[in-house]
Structure formats: C-alpha cells, structure tokens
Enzyme design. Structure first.
Site, PDB file in Angstrom:
ATOM      1  CB  CYS A 244       0.861  14.328   5.799  1.00  0.00           C
ATOM      2  SG  CYS A 244       0.852  16.019   6.476  1.00  0.00           S
ATOM      3  N   GLY A 248       2.534   5.620   2.749  1.00  0.00           N
ATOM      4  CA  GLY A 248       3.892   5.523   2.241  1.00  0.00           C
ATOM      5  C   GLY A 248       4.030   5.363   0.744  1.00  0.00           C
ATOM      6  N   GLY A 249       2.938   5.418   0.004  1.00  0.00           N
ATOM      7  CA  GLY A 249       3.030   5.267  -1.442  1.00  0.00           C
ATOM      8  C   GLY A 249       3.842   6.372  -2.097  1.00  0.00           C
ATOM      9  CE  LYS A 250       0.134  11.572  -2.936  1.00  0.00           C
ATOM     10  NZ  LYS A 250      -0.816  10.700  -2.211  1.00  0.00           N
ATOM     11  CG  ASP A 292       1.451  18.184  15.132  1.00  0.00           C
ATOM     12  OD1 ASP A 292       1.457  18.479  13.915  1.00  0.00           O
ATOM     13  OD2 ASP A 292       0.721  18.749  15.964  1.00  0.00           O
ATOM     14  CG  ASP A 311      -0.667  13.779   0.222  1.00  0.00           C
ATOM     15  OD1 ASP A 311      -1.702  14.405  -0.055  1.00  0.00           O
ATOM     16  OD2 ASP A 311      -0.555  12.545   0.074  1.00  0.00           O
ATOM     17  CB  CYS A 364      -7.061  13.157  -2.403  1.00  0.00           C
ATOM     18  SG  CYS A 364      -7.397  12.845  -0.665  1.00  0.00           S
TER      19      CYS A 364
END
Length: 416
Positions: A244, A248-250, A292, A311, A364
């Site tokens: 997921c 795109g940070g992770k 998906d 995530d 989160c």
C-alpha cells in the site's frame, strides 16, 4: 479567513481536508507562501479544536446558521482564543468575509462575535462542561483511547491537538547526516539528530526552503514512519513488496536502505503517480503497479517475496494532528470496517511471502482493534506465523509525542 472557513465548511459537509486544500491551491497559484501557510494553519487549527468552538457558539446562537457561516464563526472563535490581543481585527475580518459571501448575515456575525468577546471570561467554563469540548474529540474516540491506554489516554489526546513536528530523512546514498545538518544550519534552519538518518527540525519550514530537497539529499518523513524500513530491514538482492505504497515515502526509504527488487502497489492511479515522482527526485527505481493488493491474480506472478511491507489503511488516529478532519469524519463503526479490510489484506499478502520471509504490519493508529487485537487474530488463523520481537516486545505501539506521530508495528515471520 474566508478561505479557511471554506475548508472547514467542506469538512463539516463530509469532505476531505487535504484534497480540498490542494484544489484551493491549484485555483490560487498566485498565492505567496505566506498566504498558503496562513490559510492552512487557520483551517487546521480550527479543526483540531473539535467541539470547542461549538461549545462557545451554542451559548450565543439562537438557531444554526448556514454551514459556511458556522465555519466562519468557528474560525473566528479560534482566532479570538489564540490571539486575544488582535480580537477586534479578527471580528472585523470575519464581518468582511461574511459580507463577501452572505451579506445578509453580516449583522448577525458581528453581533455574535462581539457578544462572544464580552463573555470571553466564561469560555473556559463552557468548554470544560463537556468531555467532548474539554478534550476536543468525539466521545467514542475518547472512550476507545481510555480503554486501550488507561494510564496515557489524556496525554495521547493532548498531543493530538498540537501542531505536528517536522522531521527529515537523510538519503545516506547521497549525503551524510552531519553534512545535511550543516546545510540546514547554513540556511538558518535548526535541527537535532534523532537517529542515523533522521533530523528533527526545531520549527517546521516550507519544503522549498530545505537545502538538498530538490536534489534528493533529504526527504520529509515523520520520525515514527521512518521506523518501518528499519524494522523490515531489507537486504541486498532480496525481493520486496510495498503493498500500500503511496505516497512513496516508505518505498523510497526501503530502496535507500538496500539494493532490492521492489514492487510498489497502489490502488488509486493518481496516488501511484506520486510514488513515481518521489522516486525520480531521489534517483531510485522500483516497479510501480496500480492494483488491489488483495486481488493476487491481477498483479502477482507467483514468485514469493522475501519481505513485505503491509502499511495497511487505518483510522489514522495516530496522525490526527496532521489530519484533524478525521475527528469530524470518522465514526465509531468505521473502525470495525478498517479492521475487516486489514484482515483481507494481510491474509492475501501472507500467501505471497516466502517461507522464512518477513512481513511488517504497520498502521498509523492508536486503536487496539486495528493493532494488537488484529495481530492476535492473525496468529490464530495462521499456524505458520510467528512474531519477531521488536525492542524485546512482541510488537511496538509507538504513541505520538513531540518527536513523532503514533504508529503500530508487528513483525511477522513465515516459518520455513
């Protein structure tokens, strides 16, 4: 003030705050950074004060006004509470704003706010009379936090009402942490070291002011979010899935950590484009697919992954200070819906993990139903799964504080 009120009104009517703000910026490209920041700060701060403005206005209004006027009054009350020395200026700005949008209600807004000023000494009692307005959260939210965190619930709620910190991730492939810190200092930006690749800014600044950002030496990423790549700990040559992935940070952090073959999945095409833009700025490459993640036939080629970052979508209760509209938009019954979706995702992804491989489950959220309870049920369903300890515990609930947001991590290994 009117623009901030328009954002607040959109949330009251069920809209997403971030999306609305982006549309507003697109329509007002000529706004200087100071105007953008002022509108954002006023709208976000007003929405963090869930229920408090209403506690004041309920004593002063005889009947509910139109949504935009209600939002404008909430913004004005917030401004009056934060900047009492500028009270008359705030009232005048609110009156001018309603004169532009709904001139027939100019007198009503003027009267309500001037009456509010005369009774400002009573506000604390009005707000404190209800736990909703006292804590600035819906009642169901308060009860969930109290049940999950009986000793820390008040502190967690209070932190969620504050402005969030701003942290940077240093791209160690292009720069050292100390070199990045020196660049910031030369630009007049104070930062302290939190880890091998993390800098916490003393004060948030506009991204455009960050030296090295455009060149890919630093990225904006919460210090808590940076734990994901470190806990998954990919190794050179491994096949990795970020299930997921947007924005795109992770994904980028994983690629900065090791030379891996990485597949990034994202359900929404527009959000998938943001992954590509982030990787391009950093000089990184991954396969990005719009799919998906639960529909394995649409994207999986049958080759197992050594590591998976799950995530998953969640309530975002651990990042509420960044997204205060979720206080207004979420409902208690939504949490069960998120838990069901999370279950589908992790059960599907588990099929693609190689024996001996590791999946990191991340939310989160600070709600137990999405976190420890979810993992307990997963372990009951999958006899071949075991938890790999995190900091000598079976999992990790990172609570929001002055340095990072709230996250939950569980590291799961598939037995060989």
């Amino acid at each position: 003030m009117l623009r901030a009120a328009e954002l607040v009104a959109g949330v009251i009517e069920g809209g997403n705050l971030t999306d609305a703000f982006e549309r507003m910026l697109e329509a007002h490209r000529d706004w200087p950074e100071s105007t953008r920041g002022a509108v954002r700060d006023l709208a976000w701060t007003t929405l963090r004060d869930f229920g408090r403005g209403d506690a004041v206005l309920d004593r002063l209004l005889h009947s509910p006004p139109p949504t935009l006027v209600q939002a404008l009054l909430l913004v004005a009350v917030q401004r009056l509470s934060q900047r009492p020395a500028q009270a008359h200026t705030a009232v005048d700005q609110a009156v001018q704003a309603v004169a532009t949008a709904m001139p027939g209600l100019k007198g009503m807004v003027n009267g309500v706010l001037r009456n509010a000023l005369r009774q400002q000494s009573e506000w604390a009692g009005w707000i404190g009379a209800s736990r909703v307005s006292a804590h600035a959260y819906p009642a169901w939210w308060i009860e969930r936090i109290r049940a999950s965190l009986p000793e820390q619930w008040e502190a967690v709620l209070a932190v969620g009402n504050q402005r969030p910190p701003m942290a940077l991730r240093v791209n160690l492939r292009r720069c050292t942490l100390e070199a990045a810190r020196a660049e910031l200092a030369a630009a007049g930006i104070e930062a302290k070291r939190l880890g091998d690749a993390t800098l916490l800014l003393a004060q948030p600044v506009a991204v455009a002011r960050l030296p090295g950002y455009a060149e890919g030496r630093v990225s904006v990423q919460d210090a808590g979010a940076q734990q994901a790549a470190r806990l998954l700990a990919p190794r050179d040559g491994e096949r990795v899935l970020d299930a997921c992935a947007a924005p795109g940070g992770k994904t980028a952090h994983l690629l900065e950590s090791a030379d891996v073959e990485l597949l990034a999945l994202e359900l929404e095409p527009q959000r998938a484009q943001r992954i590509g833009a982030n990787l391009e700025r950093l000089g990184l490459r991954a396969e990005i697919r719009v799919a998906d993640c639960c529909d394995l036939r649409s994207w999986w080629d049958g080759r197992p992954f050594d590591r998976i970052l799950a995530d998953v979508p969640c309530s975002a209760s651990g990042v509420v200070r960044r997204h205060p509209d979720i206080k207004w938009l979420r409902r208690d019954e939504d949490i069960a819906g998120f838990a069901k979706q999370q279950r589908r995702i992790v059960d599907a992804l588990w099929q693609t993990l190689a024996p001996g491989g590791t999946m990191l489950y991340v939310t989160c959220s600070v709600f137990e139903q999405e976190n420890a309870a979810q993992i307990a049920r997963f372990l009951d369903r999958h006899a071949d799964a075991e938890c790999v300890p995190i900091h000598a515990a079976s999992d990790c609930q990172l609570l929001p504080d002055a340095e990072h947001d709230g996250f939950y991590f569980a590291r799961l290994r598939k037995q060989a």
